[in-house]
Every structure is written in C-alpha cells, then in structure tokens.
Design a protein around this motif. Structure first.
Motif, PDB file in Angstrom:
ATOM      1  N   LEU A 102      -5.067 -16.166   0.839  1.00  0.00           N
ATOM      2  CA  LEU A 102      -4.566 -15.659  -0.435  1.00  0.00           C
ATOM      3  C   LEU A 102      -3.074 -15.367  -0.376  1.00  0.00           C
ATOM      4  O   LEU A 102      -2.322 -15.725  -1.268  1.00  0.00           O
ATOM      5  CB  LEU A 102      -5.320 -14.383  -0.828  1.00  0.00           C
ATOM      6  N   ALA A 439      -0.083 -10.451  -2.402  1.00  0.00           N
ATOM      7  CA  ALA A 439      -1.324 -10.110  -3.101  1.00  0.00           C
ATOM      8  C   ALA A 439      -1.108  -9.877  -4.603  1.00  0.00           C
ATOM      9  O   ALA A 439      -1.869 -10.417  -5.426  1.00  0.00           O
ATOM     10  CB  ALA A 439      -1.974  -8.889  -2.446  1.00  0.00           C
ATOM     11  N   GLU A 470      -9.230  -9.118  -3.720  1.00  0.00           N
ATOM     12  CA  GLU A 470      -8.446  -9.337  -2.508  1.00  0.00           C
ATOM     13  C   GLU A 470      -8.766  -8.287  -1.445  1.00  0.00           C
ATOM     14  O   GLU A 470      -8.862  -8.604  -0.248  1.00  0.00           O
ATOM     15  CB  GLU A 470      -6.955  -9.320  -2.846  1.00  0.00           C
TER      16      GLU A 470
END
Length: 680
Positions: A102, A439, A470
């Motif tokens: 991510l 993030a 996340e």
C-alpha cells in the motif's frame, strides 16, 4: 475446453498483457487510462501462476503431495497444527501483506507510474514468488526451521549465527516501524479501533468453533464475514450511539495495546487467535482490493501522474534518491520482500497440511499481493500530481502552505491552498498538507474513486474506511511477525541454553515473546512519545533492511538448489539475488556516504555536529543533538547490516564453489521422509 483452444486462449492472454505493458511504457500522451495497468497486472498474474509457478513447482522443487509436512510430523496443538489450505492462505497473505503493497508504490509514484509498474510486475512474478516458494519449501522439508537455522545447517555455523543475529535485528526494526504506522492510523480514530478490536473475539469464536467443536471451515467463515461486516458498520455509528469516547485513545495507549496483543498472538496456540484472525482479515483485504479493482474498471480513471517525472534524477520532493536504486528499495512488498521469508519459514510451514499447496499459498499469495500493490499505484497516480506532492512532500515540515504550493507549482505540478483545503474538507480532515508516509495518499485516492462510483456524499466515509483498512492490513503483519520472531529468537537462545529453544515449553515461549516484544516495543513507544527519537532513528533503514533480508533468503535458496542437484536451474534464484544485492548495496552505500546531509547519514551527523558546535537556543540544541544521534545510529546499523550480509553472501559463495567443483559432497539436512497418513 479442447487443448488447441486452451493454447489459443493463453496466447491471447499473453499478447494482451504484453501489449498493455508496451502501451503503458511507450504512450506519449499527457494521461493514460488506468485500465492499461489493470489489464497488464491481471494478465501477468494469470500467465505467471499458470506457467512459471507450475514449472517452478514441478521441475525445480518437485513437490511431493504424499510426504507428511511438519504440521503432521511435529503436531503439538500450539505451533504445529494441520490447517485447511484456504485458512493457511488467509493467514499467510494477511501476514505478508503489510504496509509495503500500500505504502511503497504510493511513495515511488513520485518517479511516475512506469518504474513502479514494471518493478511490481517483473519483481513479483520472477523474484518475489520464487523467493517465497523456495523458502517455504526448504522450511517444510526441515521441520519448519527458520532462515538463520537453515543457513547454519546447510552452510556453516558462522554464517548461520550471523544470519540469526541479522534477522533478529532487522525484525526488530520492521516490527517497530509497522507498529508506529498502526498507532498513527488508530490514535484518536474510534471507528478504526473498534473494528479492529472486534476481530479479536470473532477470531476466538472461529478458532474454538472449528478446532474444539468441529464446526466446518465454511460455517466459521460465514460467521466471521458477517461479524466483520457488522463490526465495520457498527464502527461507523459509534458517535450516533454515544459510545465513541470508549474507543478514542491517544497514541501511547494504542502502542501499549499493540504490544500486549503481539505478545498474546505469539504465546497463545496458533489456532486460537493468530490463524483465524489473519484468515478473517484476509477477507477484508482481498475483498476491499477486489472492489477497488472493479471500481477502477468501472470508473476507468486517467492517471494524472506522467509515466516518468523529473524526479527520477534523485531530487524528489517526497524523498531524495534516483530511480535506481531507490525504486527497488521503496517498493518491497508487492515485488520482492525479505519479510516474506520470515513468514514462509515461520508460522506458515508449521500449519500447511500438504507441501503440494506451496504453489497456491506461497507463490499465489505473492502475486495476489502484486495486484494490491498495482491498485495502490493506480490510486496514487490517479490524483492530481500537485495534490499528491502537497500531501507527501517533506518540505511541509518547514514551510507554510503558501510556500509549499509555490515550490510544488514551480516544479511543474500546479496546486493551490484553496484546492488542498477543499480536499481536506471533503474527507473530513483539518488539513492534508504534510500527511507523509503514503497511507493517507492511498486513502484519498481510494476515496475519490469510490466517490466517483457511489456518489460524492460518501467521500469522508470512504477515506476513513480506507485508513481503517490500512491499519487492519498492517496489524496482521505485526502479530505473525512477533510469533515468527519468537521462533527465531528461540533458535538463537537454544544455542546458549537448550531449554530456551524448546518451542513446546510455555515458560520458554513466554520468555522469548517478552524479550522480542520488549525490543520492538521500546522503539515503538519512544517513537510515539518523542517525535525526534526512537522510531525516527530506524525509519530510514526500513527499506534497506527488508531487502537485505531477501538477499539472505536467496542465498539460502541457491545453496539448497545446488545441494538438490538442481544446478541447471540456478538462474531462478541467482538472477534476482544479483539484481537485488546490487540495488540494495548501492542504496546502502549512498545512504552512508552521500555528501548531501539530507541523504547521507555521515554527512547529516557532521552537519548537526557543526550546528551544535556553533551553539543555539536550548530547544535547538536538544533537537540537533537528537538528530545527530539518529544519524550516528543509522550509520552504525546500516554499516552492520551491509557487513553482515556480505559475510553471509561470501560464506554461501564459498560453499557454492566447493559444491559445484566437487570439492565438497552435497549433504541435504532434510528431515527423514514420512508418508502422509491416508485421509490426512
């Protein structure tokens, strides 16, 4: 389907994938539709799994479906537990898919979409999948032993000792950094904290239901998914119900909670908490990414980031460093990640009930993570570049918003303060300037695409859902990582005093778990209470340490292939080993010796030393002293890691030469063959 049609179908898939990659690389327009990247990823996934992984499993490793794995031969009901293949896949994927797929692609987007896309596709299919499969295969054949222990037995005790010390040090860094990311995501975030807390009792019910009361995997899965969806919905309604304050905590409390949870996940039987919780988390992980992929296909956004930016020369606003070697350090999970070797030689080989499932669990999970990384890259590159840099640029720490937008706009990426204020208002945040780390950027990109698909009124909901998602992604890496670290620490401690190495001993397990959690927990807590200390000392080492771990794993894999008489297949591990070692050592050298104090650790320590010598205010002197200390620690730790991995590589190279020249007889240290019981 008749074989000729199958052949034609696979040729068509291969050509479609190759064409999508070629178009993405050669396209000269200002924007490109994201569907080209999605098609390239899906075709690469299909072809790699169907052909390359099958060849790897049947020709190189030659798996034996009739051989009993460690979960059967060492079954103890705690660590070694025969487990359904899909539950193991869920645990393994949840454990390996931390922040990397991510965050890494989001940060690497400053180079443009093309370098990240190519590294993700090539690295995962030809490197990452091989890395994970070979380490898991080696561990299963050796009773679930760790990478360091296997190097000790297959090469020599010195190499093994250096490897174990290096792995433990690297793991401390990785877990501390991952913990801080979770703290930042969950601190003062009642919705996210509530949802993640609820996965714990759900996991207990699933674990007891399946293991103790004999409920089917299907039944506990349905229960878990429904419970998870209800938890997500309930978390978004806490404020309306007047109970939000019960789940609203500062960072220090969250840090202690993560340490307690990591300790419990390490000590409790694996079927009770770790495996079912990770399995449950995987449904949200894969489900959310699958929905994101469908939304990308439905919305078909244009990528606003060019294929290459001016920052490939190393003058980036997000982080300094040229595209080589730093794109290969920034994107780890999603391409090649050394952390995966710890899971592949830690919890997973102790759970898998048939070694033939290595293909789907190890290689399959890796290329699934490849698709996650590709979606993260799309989410970042679909943003307006000016907004992307305003969110991620490090200059936000020292400049006012008006100055920040001026620097970014002058670099060729227009952005305004009013536009950034509107973005923050749309997602329910006070500001989006300086939300570094990757993030928040992924969350904004995901929220914007979901808003385009389902309506702009839900923009704030989707942003906070993505943040919670996340945190869930990362926490499952911490729990499995702590348990794996306990195994490695016990391997090491067992050499000092044998009882401490007994994984069947509860006191030994508790002692080793407490030591490991204390190590990474110390740096985590210091990072929470002191923004200039603790974790910030270790953060710059994260990427280099992780990729050096992959180098160690490839050294082990190469050694085992030679001993198996598979020298003709050595390029499978040697090519990614040489490439990754070149990139990582180059990055390490630059971080040590670059003359720019913003890049080089030694230069940075020297700069702050000079400031201290000139004097300043008490606050400045304290800050400069902390920064100088951080740079000195970074220098020492980076130099140690490079030196240790060089020793491991040279030791392995010496072993390879002896084996290939016939000067030494190959001896595999596999456990004796035991047939898998019928019906198992």
């Amino acid at each position: 389907m008749p074989k000729p049609l199958q052949v034609l179908a696979w040729i068509a898939v291969s050509l479609l994938g190759a064409g999508s990659v070629a178009f993405s690389a050669l396209h000269k327009g200002e924007t490109i539709n994201a569907l080209w990247l999605v098609v390239a990823g899906l075709c690469s996934f299909a072809v790699a799994y169907r052909f390359y992984s099958k060849w790897l499993i049947t020709k190189v490793l030659v798996l034996d479906a009739h051989r009993a794995p460690p979960s059967v031969t060492h079954k103890d009901g705690k660590d070694f537990v025969p487990t359904n293949k899909w539950v193991v896949f869920g645990h393994h994927f949840a454990a390996i898919a931390g922040p990397g797929p991510l965050v890494g692609p989001v940060l690497a987007a400053q180079f443009g979409y093309l370098p990240g896309m190519l590294w993700i596709l090539i690295g995962a299919t030809l490197g990452g999948g091989v890395h994970d499969a070979i380490v898991m295969f080696a561990s299963i054949r050796r009773g679930g032993k760790s990478v360091g222990q296997m190097l000790k037995e297959e090469v020599n005790p010195i190499v093994g000792l250096v490897a174990m010390i290096s792995v433990l040090a690297i793991m401390t860094i990785l877990l501390a950094v991952l913990g801080l990311v979770v703290v930042k995501a969950l601190a003062e975030s009642p919705w996210g904290l509530f949802t993640i807390v609820m996965t714990i009792p759900l996991a207990f019910i699933m674990g007891f239901g399946h293991t103790i009361f004999g409920a089917s995997v299907r039944s506990v899965t349905i229960f878990g998914i429904i419970g998870l969806l209800v938890s997500v919905w309930a978390g978004s309604n806490l404020k309306a119900w007047g109970i939000e304050h019960y789940f609203d905590y500062k960072g220090e409390t969250i840090a202690w909670s993560i340490m307690i949870y990591g300790f419990a996940a390490s000590v409790l039987p694996v079927w009770m908490l770790l495996a079912p919780r990770d399995y449950l988390s995987t449904f949200m992980k894969i489900g959310t990414v699958a929905v994101l992929a469908v939304v990308v296909i439905w919305v078909a956004p244009d990528l606003q980031m060019p294929k290459l930016t001016k920052f490939v020369d190393g003058t980036g606003l997000v982080f300094l460093g040229s595209v080589f070697p730093f794109v290969f350090i920034t994107i780890a999970c999603g391409a090649i990640s050394g952390f995966h070797a710890l899971i592949s030689s830690g919890t997973t080989p102790k759970l898998l009930d048939n070694e033939a499932d290595i293909r789907s669990v190890a290689y399959g999970a890796m290329i699934t993570e490849m698709l996650v990384a590709l979606m993260a890259l799309v989410a970042a590159c679909a943003l307006q570049p000016g907004e992307y840099f305003a969110i991620n640029a490090g200059i936000n720490k020292t400049m006012a918003p008006t100055e920040v937008v001026g620097v970014i706009s002058n670099a060729g990426f227009p952005v305004t303060v009013a536009g950034m204020d509107k973005l923050a208002a749309d997602i329910g945040e006070k500001t989006m300037f300086g939300r570094v780390g990757g993030a928040p950027t992924f969350a904004v990109g995901m929220a914007q695409m979901f808003a385009r698909a389902f309506g702009p009124a839900w923009m704030s909901f989707w942003y906070h859902f993505a943040i919670m998602f996340e945190a869930l992604f990362i926490l499952t890496t911490i729990d499995a990582g702590t348990r794996v670290g306990r195994f490695i620490l016990q391997d090491f401690l067992g050499g000092i005093w044998k009882p401490l190495g007994n994984t069947r001993s509860l006191p030994a397990n508790v002692f080793a778990s407490a030591m490991l959690v204390a190590a990474w927990g110390y740096f985590l807590y210091q990072g929470v209470v002191d923004p200039l200390g603790g974790i910030n000392t270790l953060w710059p080492l994260f990427g280099i340490a992780n990729q050096l771990l992959a180098v160690i794993a490839f050294c082990l894999g190469t050694t085992i292939l030679i001993k198996m008489g598979k020298a003709r297949y050595l390029l499978v591990t040697v090519i990614p080993l040489i490439f990754l070692m070149s990139a990582t050592f180059a990055a390490g050298y630059i971080k040590l010796f670059d003359k720019d104090p913003r890049m080089g650790f030694i230069a940075g320590a020297k700069m702050y030393g000079e400031k201290l010598a000139k004097g300043g205010t008490p606050v400045e002197m304290k800050t400069w002293a902390a920064q100088q200390f951080n740079f000195n620690v970074d220098t020492a730790v980076t130099a140690f890691f490079l030196f240790a991995v060089a020793i491991i590589f040279i030791g392995c190279l010496s072993e390879w030469i002896k084996l290939l020249s016939g000067a030494k007889k190959p001896v595999l240290n596999e456990e004796p063959y035991v047939a898998l019981p019928e019906g198992a």
